[in-house]
Design a protein around this motif. Structure first.
Motif, PDB file in Angstrom:
ATOM      1  N   MET A 114      22.377  19.014  61.954  1.00  0.00           N
ATOM      2  CA  MET A 114      22.071  20.408  62.295  1.00  0.00           C
ATOM      3  C   MET A 114      23.208  21.327  61.824  1.00  0.00           C
ATOM      4  O   MET A 114      24.363  21.037  62.069  1.00  0.00           O
ATOM      5  N   SER A 115      22.844  22.405  61.140  1.00  0.00           N
ATOM      6  CA  SER A 115      23.866  23.359  60.697  1.00  0.00           C
ATOM      7  C   SER A 115      23.762  24.633  61.502  1.00  0.00           C
ATOM      8  O   SER A 115      22.704  24.956  62.040  1.00  0.00           O
ATOM      9  N   ARG A 116      24.882  25.340  61.561  1.00  0.00           N
ATOM     10  CA  ARG A 116      24.886  26.649  62.243  1.00  0.00           C
ATOM     11  C   ARG A 116      24.701  27.717  61.173  1.00  0.00           C
ATOM     12  O   ARG A 116      25.464  27.776  60.189  1.00  0.00           O
ATOM     13  N   ILE A 117      23.688  28.532  61.383  1.00  0.00           N
ATOM     14  CA  ILE A 117      23.279  29.478  60.331  1.00  0.00           C
ATOM     15  C   ILE A 117      23.175  30.886  60.901  1.00  0.00           C
ATOM     16  O   ILE A 117      22.640  31.084  62.004  1.00  0.00           O
ATOM     17  N   ARG A 174      25.534  21.510  49.615  1.00  0.00           N
ATOM     18  CA  ARG A 174      25.451  21.787  51.058  1.00  0.00           C
ATOM     19  C   ARG A 174      24.201  22.616  51.364  1.00  0.00           C
ATOM     20  O   ARG A 174      23.514  22.388  52.361  1.00  0.00           O
ATOM     21  N   ALA A 183      32.759  28.798  54.539  1.00  0.00           N
ATOM     22  CA  ALA A 183      31.353  29.170  54.789  1.00  0.00           C
ATOM     23  C   ALA A 183      30.666  29.434  53.450  1.00  0.00           C
ATOM     24  O   ALA A 183      31.311  29.827  52.467  1.00  0.00           O
ATOM     25  N   HIS A 193      17.846  23.493  62.548  1.00  0.00           N
ATOM     26  CA  HIS A 193      19.162  24.151  62.518  1.00  0.00           C
ATOM     27  C   HIS A 193      19.281  25.160  63.655  1.00  0.00           C
ATOM     28  O   HIS A 193      18.273  25.609  64.219  1.00  0.00           O
ATOM     29  N   ASP A 206      28.180  28.104  59.509  1.00  0.00           N
ATOM     30  CA  ASP A 206      28.555  27.394  58.277  1.00  0.00           C
ATOM     31  C   ASP A 206      27.876  28.041  57.063  1.00  0.00           C
ATOM     32  O   ASP A 206      28.358  27.935  55.939  1.00  0.00           O
ATOM     33  N   PHE A 207      26.736  28.669  57.335  1.00  0.00           N
ATOM     34  CA  PHE A 207      25.943  29.293  56.262  1.00  0.00           C
ATOM     35  C   PHE A 207      25.513  30.681  56.715  1.00  0.00           C
ATOM     36  O   PHE A 207      25.117  30.864  57.873  1.00  0.00           O
ATOM     37  N   LEU A 244      20.367  21.724  53.613  1.00  0.00           N
ATOM     38  CA  LEU A 244      19.630  22.454  54.655  1.00  0.00           C
ATOM     39  C   LEU A 244      18.131  22.181  54.559  1.00  0.00           C
ATOM     40  O   LEU A 244      17.408  22.271  55.538  1.00  0.00           O
TER      41      LEU A 244
END
Ligand code: UGA
Length: 447
Positions: free
Chosen positions: A1-4, A176, A115, A25, A79-80, A180
């Motif tokens: 899971m990414s933080r967006i 990266r 980022a 995410h 992160d994105f 996603l």
């Protein structure tokens, strides 16, 4: 899971945010309009878009999607960061990058080290560099990841894309971003940033050109007595041509094609190339608006002055409430300028300047001299045309989307005109230019 973080909750931003939350995410979407943010946090979406409300509500319920006011607060911890901001057409045809650049200036200081800032907006070639400069940070990455979703089928397009394009100069940042979308089964086209930016313009310009071509073919079919349905069927079986995006219409519009084609003409000119071919497709589109308005005038008896024209559909296509650069509006404006009284019905539009809107199609048809179908809402094909014929002052229909069956309309007693399907002339519409014996030479079928 990414933080967006997603900056901008217009069509693209809202769909992207909800879709990335759906993929698992953690997404914070930022907008500058407080009332919009409040509504979105309650799960109310400001646009008509199939499946989007459910996707937003699922995201809110899962805790993976939230909305907040202002870009600056959404970025820490991300992160994105997706930039999904408008790039309207400027006075000289070029895309206006100011929303993107000012957001980049705002978020720059708040970005986490390493980022990745992702341009989803359709931006001129070279914008990744401008965004990099505006961020003012040497320790973050900028990647172009253009969006290809269509309004009206935005959610389905996101979940099932033909391809994912990711362009950037840093391979790791590109990988990266590709990560996603790991759950999506689609080819990933990795490229440099300029090529990714160019892919978006080239794709939209190609599709717009395809439609201008199809509309021109329909007009030639009218002149020579050929049937555009048969012609396109015969063309579409060639897999190099295909059947998609091959429907004649009153012209192409919406928030993307007009601005993106103008921008590409401008980008080319700025680099010393006269993209005359694309200019021709744009001019043909304007001519298509005239062509349909002229058809309406012809069936109205030569002029629409003082006539009541019932218009079905104001949006730029079905499945949306969007009227930006709508071909229907371009045609309505021509009718109004020529002195017509325009009464309109659109299931997604409550009112429109200069036009009387009605609660249903039958109310619009009542007392009308001509009924013009300008948006392909499926319900317009299901209307009771026998009833409409009774309601109208004159039984005249111009079908700018080839939605109805010409033979059935003729049988129902209408003078019926469409785009290039010569069988429509059976209803007593405007005669083809060629005489009957001349038409025989083209092998036309019996009506
Ligand atoms: C378009 C592109 O199709 C998307 O891939 C792109 O992501 C989007 O622009 C964008 O740049 O954001 P959209 O503007 O939502 O999507 O609408 P389309 O479905 O492409 O329709 C554009 C116009 O062409 C409409 O006026 C539509 O009625 C017309 N059209 C479309 C036809 O006249 N005939 C067709 O066969 C298809």
């Amino acid at each position: 899971m990414s933080r967006i973080a997603v900056i901008g909750t217009g069509y693209v931003g809202l769909t992207t945010g909800a879709y990335l939350a759906h993929l698992g995410h953690s997404v914070v979407c930022a907008d500058v309009v407080e009332s919009k943010v409040e509504r979105l946090n309650r799960g109310e979406i400001p646009i008509v878009e199939a499946g989007l409300e459910e996707l937003v509500q699922d995201g809110l319920a899962s805790g993976r999607l939230s909305f907040m006011l202002g870009a600056g607060g959404a970025v820490p911890g991300a992160d994105f960061v997706f930039l999904c901001l408008p790039t309207p057409q400027g006075a000289d045809g070029a895309a206006d990058l100011s929303f993107v650049i000012s957001a980049a200036k705002e978020i720059g200081p708040a970005l986490e080290p390493a980022a990745v800032v992702i341009n989803k907006s359709t931006v001129p070639v070279g914008s990744a560099m401008q965004v990099t400069l505006a961020l003012g940070r040497g320790d973050v990455f900028v990647v172009s990841n253009p969006e290809f979703l269509r309004e009206g089928s935005a959610v389905a397009d996101c979940l099932n894309p033909d391809r994912i394009v990711i362009g950037g100069d840093d391979d790791d940042a590109v990988d990266r971003v590709a990560g996603l979308y790991a759950k999506i089964d689609a080819p990933v086209v990795r490229t440099d940033a300029a090529s990714a930016e160019m892919i978006k313009y080239a794709a939209n310009a190609f599709l717009a050109t395809k439609l201008s071509f199809v509309n021109a073919v329909a007009t030639v079919c009218e002149r020579v007595g050929a049937n555009v349905d048969d012609v396109l069927n015969g063309m579409g079986h060639d897999h190099r041509i295909g059947f998609e995006f091959l429907s004649p219409g009153p012209g192409w519009g919406g928030s993307c094609f007009p601005k993106d084609t103008a921008a590409l003409v401008r980008i080319a000119a700025d680099h010393g190339y006269d993209f005359g071919f694309l200019k021709g497709a744009i001019a043909a589109n304007e001519a298509q608006f005239d062509h349909v308005a002229d058809k309406i005038a012809r069936v109205a008896g030569g002029s629409v002055a003082g006539k009541t024209i019932a218009v079905l559909g104001l949006t730029f296509k079905a499945g949306t409430d969007d009227r930006r650069d709508s071909p229907s509006i371009a045609i309505v404006d021509r009718l109004l300028a020529a002195g017509a009284n325009v009464v309109a019905y659109d299931p997604a539009v409550a009112s429109h300047p200069g036009v009387t809107t009605t609660a249903d199609a039958y109310d619009a048809a009542r007392g009308a001299d001509v009924l013009a179908i300008l948006t392909e809402w499926p319900e317009f094909a299901q209307l009771d045309y026998a009833k409409i014929r009774e309601l109208m002052a004159q039984p005249c229909v111009v079908d700018g989307r080839n939605l109805l069956d010409p033979a059935a309309m003729a049988e129902a007693g209408f003078m019926y005109e469409d785009l290039g399907r010569w069988t429509s002339k059976a209803g007593g519409g405007v005669a083809p230019i060629l005489s009957g014996s001349e038409l025989g030479r083209f092998g036309r079928r019996a009506a």
